[in-house]
Design a protein around this motif. Sequence first.
Motif, mmCIF file in Angstrom:
data_model
loop_
_atom_site.group_PDB
_atom_site.id
_atom_site.type_symbol
_atom_site.label_atom_id
_atom_site.label_comp_id
_atom_site.label_asym_id
_atom_site.label_seq_id
_atom_site.Cartn_x
_atom_site.Cartn_y
_atom_site.Cartn_z
ATOM 1 N N GLY A 192 -8.019 -4.749 7.081
ATOM 2 C CA GLY A 192 -6.477 -4.240 6.918
ATOM 3 C C GLY A 192 -5.609 -4.642 6.462
ATOM 4 O O GLY A 192 -5.407 -4.863 6.014
ATOM 5 N N PRO A 193 -6.173 -6.607 7.452
ATOM 6 C CA PRO A 193 -5.091 -7.703 6.666
ATOM 7 C C PRO A 193 -5.329 -8.056 5.724
ATOM 8 O O PRO A 193 -4.043 -8.475 5.261
ATOM 9 N N SER A 194 -6.107 -7.662 4.859
ATOM 10 C CA SER A 194 -6.256 -8.057 3.330
ATOM 11 C C SER A 194 -5.299 -6.981 2.807
ATOM 12 O O SER A 194 -5.956 -6.835 1.230
ATOM 13 N N GLY A 195 -5.228 -5.507 3.626
ATOM 14 C CA GLY A 195 -4.234 -5.200 2.612
ATOM 15 C C GLY A 195 -5.365 -4.182 1.587
ATOM 16 O O GLY A 195 -4.577 -2.906 0.549
ATOM 17 N N ASP A 196 -6.205 -3.645 2.767
ATOM 18 C CA ASP A 196 -7.024 -2.473 1.693
ATOM 19 C C ASP A 196 -5.857 -1.447 1.888
ATOM 20 O O ASP A 196 -5.745 -0.699 2.507
ATOM 21 N N ARG A 208 -10.884 -0.250 -1.528
ATOM 22 C CA ARG A 208 -9.753 -0.811 -1.917
ATOM 23 C C ARG A 208 -9.102 -2.459 -1.862
ATOM 24 O O ARG A 208 -8.337 -2.053 -1.203
ATOM 25 N N ARG A 209 -10.429 -3.709 -1.849
ATOM 26 C CA ARG A 209 -9.464 -5.005 -1.815
ATOM 27 C C ARG A 209 -8.373 -4.972 -2.420
ATOM 28 O O ARG A 209 -8.976 -5.857 -3.635
ATOM 29 N N PRO A 210 -6.902 -5.185 -2.843
ATOM 30 C CA PRO A 210 -6.395 -5.256 -3.672
ATOM 31 C C PRO A 210 -6.391 -7.003 -3.984
ATOM 32 O O PRO A 210 -6.347 -7.532 -5.525
ATOM 33 N N GLY A 211 -6.384 -7.529 -2.852
ATOM 34 C CA GLY A 211 -7.012 -9.366 -3.338
ATOM 35 C C GLY A 211 -8.116 -9.666 -3.919
ATOM 36 O O GLY A 211 -7.881 -10.694 -4.442
ATOM 37 N N ASN A 212 -8.728 -9.210 -3.837
ATOM 38 C CA ASN A 212 -9.780 -9.471 -4.773
ATOM 39 C C ASN A 212 -10.812 -7.998 -5.842
ATOM 40 O O ASN A 212 -11.278 -8.435 -6.700
ATOM 41 N N GLY A 237 -3.860 -1.647 9.637
ATOM 42 C CA GLY A 237 -3.546 -2.894 10.803
ATOM 43 C C GLY A 237 -4.829 -2.908 11.838
ATOM 44 O O GLY A 237 -4.813 -4.357 11.975
ATOM 45 N N ASN A 238 -5.256 -2.204 11.707
ATOM 46 C CA ASN A 238 -6.805 -1.760 12.710
ATOM 47 C C ASN A 238 -8.154 -1.828 11.732
ATOM 48 O O ASN A 238 -9.268 -1.705 12.908
ATOM 49 N N SER A 239 -7.382 -1.683 10.481
ATOM 50 C CA SER A 239 -8.667 -0.780 10.127
ATOM 51 C C SER A 239 -9.326 0.745 10.189
ATOM 52 O O SER A 239 -10.872 0.614 10.622
ATOM 53 N N ASN A 240 -8.667 1.164 11.161
ATOM 54 C CA ASN A 240 -9.164 2.332 11.997
ATOM 55 C C ASN A 240 -8.849 3.548 11.392
ATOM 56 O O ASN A 240 -7.830 3.478 10.656
ATOM 57 N N TRP A 241 -9.888 4.570 11.183
ATOM 58 C CA TRP A 241 -9.882 5.637 10.531
ATOM 59 C C TRP A 241 -10.160 6.846 11.880
ATOM 60 O O TRP A 241 -11.027 6.776 12.314
ATOM 61 N N TYR A 242 -8.899 7.579 11.397
ATOM 62 C CA TYR A 242 -8.596 8.440 11.984
ATOM 63 C C TYR A 242 -8.279 10.175 11.598
ATOM 64 O O TYR A 242 -7.173 10.582 10.605
ATOM 65 N N LEU A 243 -9.844 11.075 11.847
ATOM 66 C CA LEU A 243 -9.752 11.796 10.857
ATOM 67 C C LEU A 243 -9.838 13.144 11.311
ATOM 68 O O LEU A 243 -10.424 13.304 13.196
ATOM 69 N N THR A 244 -9.599 14.198 11.565
ATOM 70 C CA THR A 244 -9.850 15.547 11.980
ATOM 71 C C THR A 244 -10.590 16.867 10.956
ATOM 72 O O THR A 244 -9.958 17.070 9.729
ATOM 73 N N MET A 249 1.198 -0.879 0.040
ATOM 74 C CA MET A 249 -0.184 0.269 -0.085
ATOM 75 C C MET A 249 0.614 1.695 0.138
ATOM 76 O O MET A 249 1.476 1.345 0.888
ATOM 77 N N HIS A 250 0.341 2.210 -0.333
ATOM 78 C CA HIS A 250 1.123 3.530 -1.027
ATOM 79 C C HIS A 250 0.400 4.766 -0.798
ATOM 80 O O HIS A 250 -0.813 4.417 -1.264
ATOM 81 N N PRO A 251 1.165 5.532 -1.421
ATOM 82 C CA PRO A 251 0.347 7.266 -1.047
ATOM 83 C C PRO A 251 -0.254 6.879 -2.508
ATOM 84 O O PRO A 251 -0.394 6.596 -3.814
ATOM 85 N N PHE A 252 -2.118 7.551 -2.484
ATOM 86 C CA PHE A 252 -2.509 7.812 -3.081
ATOM 87 C C PHE A 252 -3.543 9.248 -2.750
ATOM 88 O O PHE A 252 -3.213 9.423 -1.330
ATOM 89 N N SER A 253 -4.336 9.674 -3.982
ATOM 90 C CA SER A 253 -4.282 10.678 -3.486
ATOM 91 C C SER A 253 -6.104 10.871 -4.019
ATOM 92 O O SER A 253 -6.001 10.388 -5.049
#
Length: 472
Positions: free
Chosen positions: A424-428, A446-450, A402-409, A1-5
Amino acid sequence: MHPFSRTTATPKRRTPRSRRAFAVLAPLVVLSGILTAPVPANAAANPNPSRITDASWWLMEQLLALQPGSRNGGIYANKPGYHNTRANNSSSNYSVRDAEDQGGPSDKAAAYDWTFPEAQGFAGTFDAHSDEPMPLRTLAVDNSNIARYSSRLLASARDSNDPRLDGWREFFGQADNDDTVEGWDFRYGRAATSDDSHLWHIHLSEDRDKVTSLDNKKALLSVLRGETVDQWRNVRTEDIPISGDWNNDGADTIGVFRPSNSTFYLRDVNSGDATTIFKFGHGPSGDIPIAGDWDNDGFDTVGVFRPSESTFYLTNGTTSLDKKFIFGHGPSGDMPVAGDWNKDGIDTVGVFRPGNSTWYLTNNAGSLDKTFIFGHGASGDQPVAGDWNQDDIDTVGVFRPGNSNWYLTNNAGSLDYNFIFGHGPSGDVAVPGDWNNDGMDSPGVRRPGNNTVYLRNANSSGPVDEDFLYGI
């Protein structure tokens, strides 16, 4: 997983988003509603700060976590060589003669012994911070763990196109199942060996001028984890998701950027096939896609951030280059985002710097207009941006795979939303947007695995509102 926007623009108001994913590490700490980054190495846990840098102790902690059951065989030791300080070595000792060993603190050790008890034949309870084993019984020797890591070090060392071990002097270990110690002198590019204690522990000598460098240690960890050089550099090979209002109808839809051919595939609805296909950017350079309304016309268009140049390339159409400028500092691992930070209807860019968990935002092409700390990128957090509260101003956040958490401000630093969405473990990979034209951006992954996109219309934990296949 890497940068996007991602970003978005519509007749009533428009904002952008952004995302990017990478690595895995320390957790976020929440203090009085503020997300702060824990220090990379905990000075309080360092057993010998007068002889061991906090960065070196951090590395030992990472090694122990990488292979459960392994133990600390020692960092500082009052004997000749890299385990001792430069000041306490004779000027003729090999560990202090080269230029690489003339820099860095003179009172710190520069070597690590990482022990694998099963390769020694002992089993029992070990103190992870102790130098002495406490065997309960003797077992048959098992070299599988030490051989796996030693083989990875050897393969990286022998690859002339792999620079990750350039800041290290040598290693000794056991790469197979015989009675011979394998090793390598990274500095001089040749095989090396040592005494038979290295059949059950890996010894690593670091360039003395790198003992305070976390980046040097992260490069080593990348090798030990079995990552490729491209993965270490965060060069994407799979489709990278983005989102935006491509047709000025007020709702965001999905797109992907394919690094292998530098091509964008965009949808006008969140179903069916791509409706717009065009080439923009240059994937092999590691370009990272972003999207936004760069000219306040209600249409989101795309761009790329080129980390090697710290340069943004933006288009108001498809293939034409309409704006190019430098912002951020790529070698620091900057990750791009885009948004309308000042409610003027124009999306501009920013970067998230994982090394110091700091956001740098601009309201035009290059000036630094806002900077603040939020999140901790070294943990693998993916930066995102959007209008989370329908006030027509984009703010930022992080998604933690890792825990599928969103932290927003909703402003520069307070924690206003914390919820779970994705797996998260699926690489979302995070890709937020305004999916239902209500003026509020909400999560998507987006889940790359499927190759499946999962969208939700609220900034809270809950069920998927829409899902579909897209990309490869």
